[in-house]
Every structure is written in structure tokens, then in C-alpha cells.
Enzyme design. Sequence first.
Site, PDB file in Angstrom:
ATOM      1  N   GLU A 227    -102.949  33.045  45.010  1.00  0.00           N
ATOM      2  CA  GLU A 227    -102.082  33.823  44.124  1.00  0.00           C
ATOM      3  C   GLU A 227    -100.635  33.382  44.319  1.00  0.00           C
ATOM      4  O   GLU A 227    -100.219  33.017  45.426  1.00  0.00           O
ATOM      5  CB  GLU A 227    -102.186  35.318  44.425  1.00  0.00           C
ATOM      6  CG  GLU A 227    -103.449  35.984  43.924  1.00  0.00           C
ATOM      7  CD  GLU A 227    -103.398  37.484  44.120  1.00  0.00           C
ATOM      8  OE1 GLU A 227    -102.936  37.927  45.185  1.00  0.00           O
ATOM      9  OE2 GLU A 227    -103.818  38.221  43.207  1.00  0.00           O
ATOM     10  N   GLU A 232    -102.537  35.508  39.179  1.00  0.00           N
ATOM     11  CA  GLU A 232    -102.948  36.809  39.712  1.00  0.00           C
ATOM     12  C   GLU A 232    -104.472  36.885  39.720  1.00  0.00           C
ATOM     13  O   GLU A 232    -105.135  36.495  38.757  1.00  0.00           O
ATOM     14  CB  GLU A 232    -102.372  37.938  38.857  1.00  0.00           C
ATOM     15  CG  GLU A 232    -102.813  39.332  39.270  1.00  0.00           C
ATOM     16  CD  GLU A 232    -102.120  39.820  40.552  1.00  0.00           C
ATOM     17  OE1 GLU A 232    -102.692  40.681  41.241  1.00  0.00           O
ATOM     18  OE2 GLU A 232    -100.996  39.328  40.846  1.00  0.00           O
ATOM     19  N   HIS A 302     -87.488  41.149  19.726  1.00  0.00           N
ATOM     20  CA  HIS A 302     -86.913  39.806  19.596  1.00  0.00           C
ATOM     21  C   HIS A 302     -85.390  39.875  19.468  1.00  0.00           C
ATOM     22  O   HIS A 302     -84.846  40.764  18.826  1.00  0.00           O
ATOM     23  CB  HIS A 302     -87.476  39.096  18.362  1.00  0.00           C
ATOM     24  CG  HIS A 302     -88.885  38.618  18.539  1.00  0.00           C
ATOM     25  ND1 HIS A 302     -89.179  37.405  19.123  1.00  0.00           N
ATOM     26  CD2 HIS A 302     -90.068  39.191  18.220  1.00  0.00           C
ATOM     27  CE1 HIS A 302     -90.496  37.252  19.145  1.00  0.00           C
ATOM     28  NE2 HIS A 302     -91.057  38.316  18.606  1.00  0.00           N
ATOM     29  N   SER A 621     -51.414  48.897   2.317  1.00  0.00           N
ATOM     30  CA  SER A 621     -51.108  50.151   3.012  1.00  0.00           C
ATOM     31  C   SER A 621     -52.319  51.068   3.126  1.00  0.00           C
ATOM     32  O   SER A 621     -52.222  52.144   3.717  1.00  0.00           O
ATOM     33  CB  SER A 621     -49.962  50.882   2.302  1.00  0.00           C
ATOM     34  OG  SER A 621     -50.309  51.149   0.950  1.00  0.00           O
ATOM     35  N   GLY A 622     -53.460  50.665   2.542  1.00  0.00           N
ATOM     36  CA  GLY A 622     -54.691  51.433   2.724  1.00  0.00           C
ATOM     37  C   GLY A 622     -54.983  52.428   1.624  1.00  0.00           C
ATOM     38  O   GLY A 622     -55.605  53.462   1.879  1.00  0.00           O
ATOM     39  N   LYS A 623     -54.605  52.125   0.395  1.00  0.00           N
ATOM     40  CA  LYS A 623     -54.824  53.076  -0.709  1.00  0.00           C
ATOM     41  C   LYS A 623     -56.311  53.332  -0.963  1.00  0.00           C
ATOM     42  O   LYS A 623     -56.736  54.478  -1.139  1.00  0.00           O
ATOM     43  CB  LYS A 623     -54.155  52.548  -1.985  1.00  0.00           C
ATOM     44  CG  LYS A 623     -52.642  52.446  -1.909  1.00  0.00           C
ATOM     45  CD  LYS A 623     -52.028  52.037  -3.231  1.00  0.00           C
ATOM     46  CE  LYS A 623     -52.407  50.616  -3.644  1.00  0.00           C
ATOM     47  NZ  LYS A 623     -51.960  49.589  -2.690  1.00  0.00           N
ATOM     48  N   THR A 624     -57.108  52.270  -1.006  1.00  0.00           N
ATOM     49  CA  THR A 624     -58.534  52.447  -1.294  1.00  0.00           C
ATOM     50  C   THR A 624     -59.236  53.206  -0.170  1.00  0.00           C
ATOM     51  O   THR A 624     -60.108  54.046  -0.421  1.00  0.00           O
ATOM     52  CB  THR A 624     -59.197  51.081  -1.535  1.00  0.00           C
ATOM     53  OG1 THR A 624     -58.590  50.463  -2.661  1.00  0.00           O
ATOM     54  CG2 THR A 624     -60.692  51.236  -1.800  1.00  0.00           C
TER      55      THR A 624
END
Length: 915
Positions: A227, A232, A302, A621-624
Site C-alpha cells: 500500500e 489501497e 469544476h 456625475s451618475g444621473k442614470t
Amino acid sequence: MHFVCTCNLLPYQPSFNGFSCRMNTKEYNSSLALELSYPDLVINIGEVTLGEGNRKMLQKAQRDQEKARVTQAVCALLNSGGGVIRMEKANKEERRVELGLDLEQSLRDLIDSSNLQAFFEFDQPGRSFYIFVKSWSGHPFAEDSSVRPRICSLSSSLYCRSETSVLPMDSKDAFDFLKKRKAKILGKEPSGESVNVLNQNLNNLRLADLVFQKDHIEHGEILPFPECQFIEFKQFGTKHIQEYVKSIIPQYVSGFANSGGGYLFIGVDDKSRVLGCAKENVDLRSLESVIAKAISTLPVVHFCCSEPGVEYRTKIINVFKGRELYGYLYVIKVQPFCCSVFSGNPKSWMVNGKDICSLTAKKWVGMMTGPEPELLSDLAEAFESQLSLSHRPPLCRPVYSKKGLEHKVDLQRHLFPVTSDPLRYTPESLWTELSSEHEGLEELINKHMRPFSQGILIFSRSWAVDLNLHKKEGVICDALLIAQNSPPILYTILGEQEAGGQGYCTRTAFALKQKLVNTGGYTGKVCVMAKVLCLSPQCTTECLEGAVSLIDYPGSYSLGDTQQVEALLQALVIVLLGFRSFLSDQLGCEVLNLLTAQQYELFSTNLRKNRELFVHGLPGSGKTIMAMKIMEKIRNVFHCETRRILYICENQPLRNFVRKKKICEAVTRKTFMRDNFKDIDHIIIDEAQNFRMEDGDWYWKAKTITQRAKGCPGILWIFLDYFQTSHMCPSGLPSYSCQYPREQLTRVVRNADDIAKYLREIMQAIRENPPPNLPSEYLAMSHEAEWVPGVAGNITIKDLDLEEMIIYVADECHFLLRNGYSSKDIVVLFSTASEMNKYKDKFLKEMRKRKFSQIDDESTFTDANLDSVRRFSGLERNIVFGINPSTAEAAIFDNLLLCLASRANKHLYILRLSN
């Protein structure tokens, strides 16, 4: 044993971030009921025998069954934000008793530490026994404090080979194994480890393979190898052969597959002597079927793009005694597995909706190895982490902000400063407004704040809305107390006592506690008490006695010092200002960004008092983003279905982008003017500077729709930027002086430094020579612009002929893709749609010559990578190519150029035709 326990998870059902669950088989009938009146996860697990002496008297089966119930509930709470476990003493005594050594050891095994107080507190009022469970937060292992599993697990169900043994991997081993295996698959760690180990046992493996090829062997023969790690030996035994083989298959196949492969010889003793199994004791066909089924059902996970199962071969070798067939030797040859093979699903639980669920192997691996993304070097230069996940609760998502913007610490000190002054009420403007609107409110609040000398009381017209829950009618306001020597307390103030007030306060407090941990990343012991106050003089203290949670939390759940208070408030900043980042799609996992203080101030606007609002925002500036946040708020403030909220823009790509968010109905202006919108109550309009009147008066129609409900008009918010006007036609907007009330977004947060500098130059040119349809009053807004520095980028301007331009774009895209970008990062913009249609085939053909698809799956260019400047208004990309920007209307050339340039986050290419 596996158990499944269901609980009625009321009054609030926390999000599980998309993780599906598998329920284990019921092995006994047990119901875990969540207590209904608490702002926390409180799981009642029924009667449990407590006390060391009492537990020793139990039958082993009952002792294990009770331990499993406790363990499963504790693990679920550790992984779900923390909470409380309530049990009754089965031994019918009210005297205080210890938990029991076996139960204490099971808790130590869960957290892999002897320090139970790091995660647990205990109390036992009367016959009840409480375990207060803090959220799991990457508890450090003694050997290596930098290595922390992401979630708590009783067992990983992963095995490996070590010398001649198959060993289960504990959480730390599994975490290390998965990280290394993932790194190897992704090419970030040298491969060949298993080859080196195989070389050490090459001779044994070669001899084993020779035996594997035999058709017969002699009983009692000594195999020419012992072994080892890759071999085994097991004996068949004489009874229940199929059950025995089925029981050993999962751990041995998992161990070999995860450790370079190997051979399992069934029918050989540990001295390498062949014994086989007597032929009359085994049904070979049935045994083959059992083994095949056992291996085929092993969970595999996986990291690579392939999805094969476990690869193996079996061999039945006839065993002879002399010339007589005695029986059989069974051999399983397991091939090395590319990723990970489990013996079964891990023993790890979470609360999900109404159930306690065990995680599948795939979801467990996903949580163990992520979701902390590895930013590309270019992104890492542009963003900084606001919340690293290495020591955070399992359900936390990474939080990033653009470099140069306020850090969560700065935002906390700006919005919720902690000082040595007496208890502070904030926001002061809201408190002044509320106290002037409601007689007796100031006296009521001051009365209940007398016990607290220092801290901060944060008011909101609805904390439920702030937490993305529905507002309750009849609630005057909510106030959150964060003070030293006290747990956080959420007060709900009602005008009149009414049914449902306590439930509302409890649900809101529960959501706040869960979000502080699972979104804000707070790692301390925390609860949020829920208390209802009433302005009505008929409402006595006695009728609100049930308002405070009946669970008496330990003193460790009170905030101890300024550092703890600030840490909790910084988690609160992430809860209130966090929004799903556009980076999420690029990185393949959900990532949060934070609003700026200016954006948050706009988001905090009282919708009932500002039903119509014009929001002027400079490019980037992040309007949407704000438009989408406001629509979410409308839904909660007015208990509004998404079908009753309408988003209108000029262009289809922006419409499609917002439509995918599933927070509203989204249409273009043309569709809005053509169709009937009888179900719409609220309207948000974006990029309104580019609207036209050619199909009719859109503003009049929008206003008519939102005001048709008598006495209760809907919301009409209009976002625009005159600097990005792309035509000379009448827009249909009211005159600038009539655009009232109005707010401004002047902090430009999108573009890299070089691009921002270029934008400033274009805006200066527009100020000096504005087009006639740009209001002169609006020009002053550019002087208030604040440009956030600190992000490297570049801008390239070239004059090329058409053929050179096509080749240049293809070459640059090829270079960018090879340096880690995806085709989703890139857009090529033409001045008009007709120009795009005229040249797109030539550009796509040249790009495809470079065989982008061989680089990665997301490198193929399609029509989606080409658009016009006007159609792309309101969107953004990391890399923008502007192809010969021009316009028939010379007066708005700079506006078109500004709109083009502002689409680029990191790299901007402006390519002009030289002939």
C-alpha cells in the site's frame, strides 16, 4: 446523520444571494420554529437535555440526535448573519446547568477554536436556554492567521490521500486545497505537483497496472507492491458485501481523484495477500451496478471550462485455488481529477426563506473560494476596496469605490460623525422639519433619549424604504439610536396606535440587523432592538409594552466604545449608500459601489414633497444611476408595482440596459408618444436634453399622466445635461427658469484624469461659444464642477485615412484583449447611425482577422461593440473609440465631442479622417 429542519422564517425572509439549496432526507420529525416577535433570527429547536450528568444518562442515539439539531441550527446562524437559538431543558429543572461537554465540543469543532465566547454567549432564564450566535467572520486559525475559510462547515466531504490513508479535509485543509486547485486551473500556480509525487511511486504504479491487466490470479498470492499513497487494499468481508463496498466508495474515490489518482484493490489484505471474495457470496452484475451508481452520484465541482465526471475503470480478476475458480478480486482505477471530487455534499447549512438548507457542493465551493474578485491591474488602479471579504461574514459582497472618492470612513464622518458632545439628532434639517410638523414629537423623543448621554439618533421618514422595503402608512418617522453602552435601537413613531405597527418596526429592525452584517460587513456581536412610540395621548406605555424585544441580550451586544460605534456606522454607510456596480457584469460576481455624499443627499429627497424635480447633472456625475435608485425608492414609498413606474429615454441601448434591471417599464420617447400608458403612475425621464418635439409634446403628456390621480400626483423626475445636447431641434423641455424645483449633480466621478482634463477643455470651448439652444444660465454650472482625481488613463487623438483607421482599431483591440480586457469593455462610436451602418462590416471584418476568439470566450466582436454617439448617450465603457466625430450642425460639434469623450472611463481614442 443528516437532518432537515423547517422553520417559519417570519417576520422577515433574508436574501440568499442566489444560492440554491438541497434539503437532506428527513430522518426524524422535528420542526424548528422561528419565534415570530423578534427582530432577529431566533430558532426554537425544542427540548434538549442539558447538563453533563443528564446527558451521560441518555442513549447514544438520542444524544447524537440532539447534538445534530443544535449543530445544524448553530451552523445555519453562523452562516446567515447570526441570531439566537432557543431551547427548553428536557430535564424539567429551572436550576442553572452547563450545556454539556459533548455539546460544547461540537460548538468548538464548528468554529475550530476552544474560545467559545468569540462566537457564542449563553443564558438560561427559567427552563429556557439561549445560545446567542455571532455571524461567522473568517475566524483565524492558530497556525496561519491569514488563512480563513469563507463559511462555517461541520464537514467538507472532501478527502485526500496521505501515505497509506485516506483522510477527510477539515475546513482549513479544504480551503487551502480549493484555492491551490483553482489557482492551478487558472494558470496562476505552477502545475506538475501530482507528476512529481507520481514519479516517487512510479515503480509501484507500474506493477499495479500490470496486475490490473491480468484476467486471473492465484488465491494467497502476494502482490509485488505494498500500500502507498496511490494504492489501497481492502478486504471484502463475508456479509453485506454490496453495502460495504458502497460505503467505502465515496471517500476512497474522492481521496484518489483529489490526490493524483490511484488503485483501490478490493479483496487484498494489508500484507498484499490476495484473498478475493468467494464466488457464491457475490453477484458480480449487481456489484458492478452498485459501484457505477455510487461513483456517478459523487458531487464534482469544476473551476475549468470542461464538465467531465470522475474518470475510472474497473476490473474483475478471477481468483483461483489451483485449477478451481474460487472467487473474484475487484479493482477500481481512479484517474486524477482536474478540480474537486466530494464524497457527498458538504455538511454546511444556511437559512433560506422558510427553511434551513444544506448547501450543494457547487454552492459551497463558490462561497469558500469567492466571491472576492481579482481586479485586473487596470481596474485595480482605478478602484479601491471599501470592504475586503477576507474577514467578513459569508454573505458579504465586495465593495469598491473609484479612487479619489470618499472612503466609507470619510462618508461616515461626514454623514454620521461620532463626537464627545451630547446625543446628536441627525439629519438636522429633517429633525427640524419633523418636529415642526408634529406637535409633541420633540417632547416624546427627548423623553426617551434621557438615558443616553452620547451617541447619534438618525432620523428617516422611513427606515424601511432606506433598506429597500415598503413604507407603512401611518408611520410619522423612524429613528435609529447608535449609542455607547447600548445595543442599536430602532424607534418607529406612530401618530395613532394601530395594528401592524409593531410588526413593521420588527421587520425593519430585522432587515437592518441582517444588512449591517451581510451587506455592511460588521463583524461584532450585534442586535437591533425594535421599539414603537406613539404621539397619541390615548396610547399609554402599557399598550406598547411588547415593543421592546423580550430577549435579554448579553452585555457584549451593547456598543462598548467609540471604535465599535464607528465600525457599526461604517457598515451602515455601506448599507445605505451601496448599489450594484456596473463592474458586476465584468467580474462575474456581484460587486457594490458607494454613492457619493452629493448623490446620497439627492437620494434622500422627500418624494412626497418633490413630486416633480429637474436634476441637472454634468457628464459622468451618475444621473442614470440616480434615476434607477429613485425608481427603487418610488416602489417602496408608494407600495408601487414595477408596471406602474415608467422610465423614458431617447435611445434603445439605454432603454435595454435599464429594462434588464426589472425595476420599471422602460421605453424610448417615440414609443412613449405612440402608446397609451393607462397603468403608469410615476415617470422618470433620462437624458432629456436630447428629446425632440417631432412626435408631439412629451413633457405635457408625461405631466398629464403623473397628475391624473386627483389629490395624489405621481412622481415626475427629469434628468438632463445641456452640455451634452446633440441636436438643434426644440427639445420640448420647459424654459430653464421654469425648471423648478431643480437639483444639481456637479461631482464628476466616471472618467480617468486625462479624459477629465480633456472634458474640461471641451466645456470651456462650449462656454466660450455656446449653441443657441443651451440656456445661458446653465453655463455657470460648469464652474461648480468638481473633478475627482486619482485614476490613471489615457487619451489618444490621431489623424488617419479610413484604411489606416480600421487597422489601427483592430490592432489596439487585439492588444487590449491580450492584456486582460474583454470585448464588453470596448465600444466603437460613430457620429451617426448611418455612418455606423456604412462602415461597420469593414471594422468587424478586420477585427475578426485577429482571431480574438482564441484569446477567451468574451473576446468576439459583434454589432453590439459598434454604435453611434447619440444612441450611446447615458452609457459608458472602459475603452471608447470615437470614429471621425463630426456633425452637420457646427454649433453643437463641441457638445457631440463632449458626449463622446464622457462615455470613456479609462481609455479614449479619437480618430479623425485625414482626407
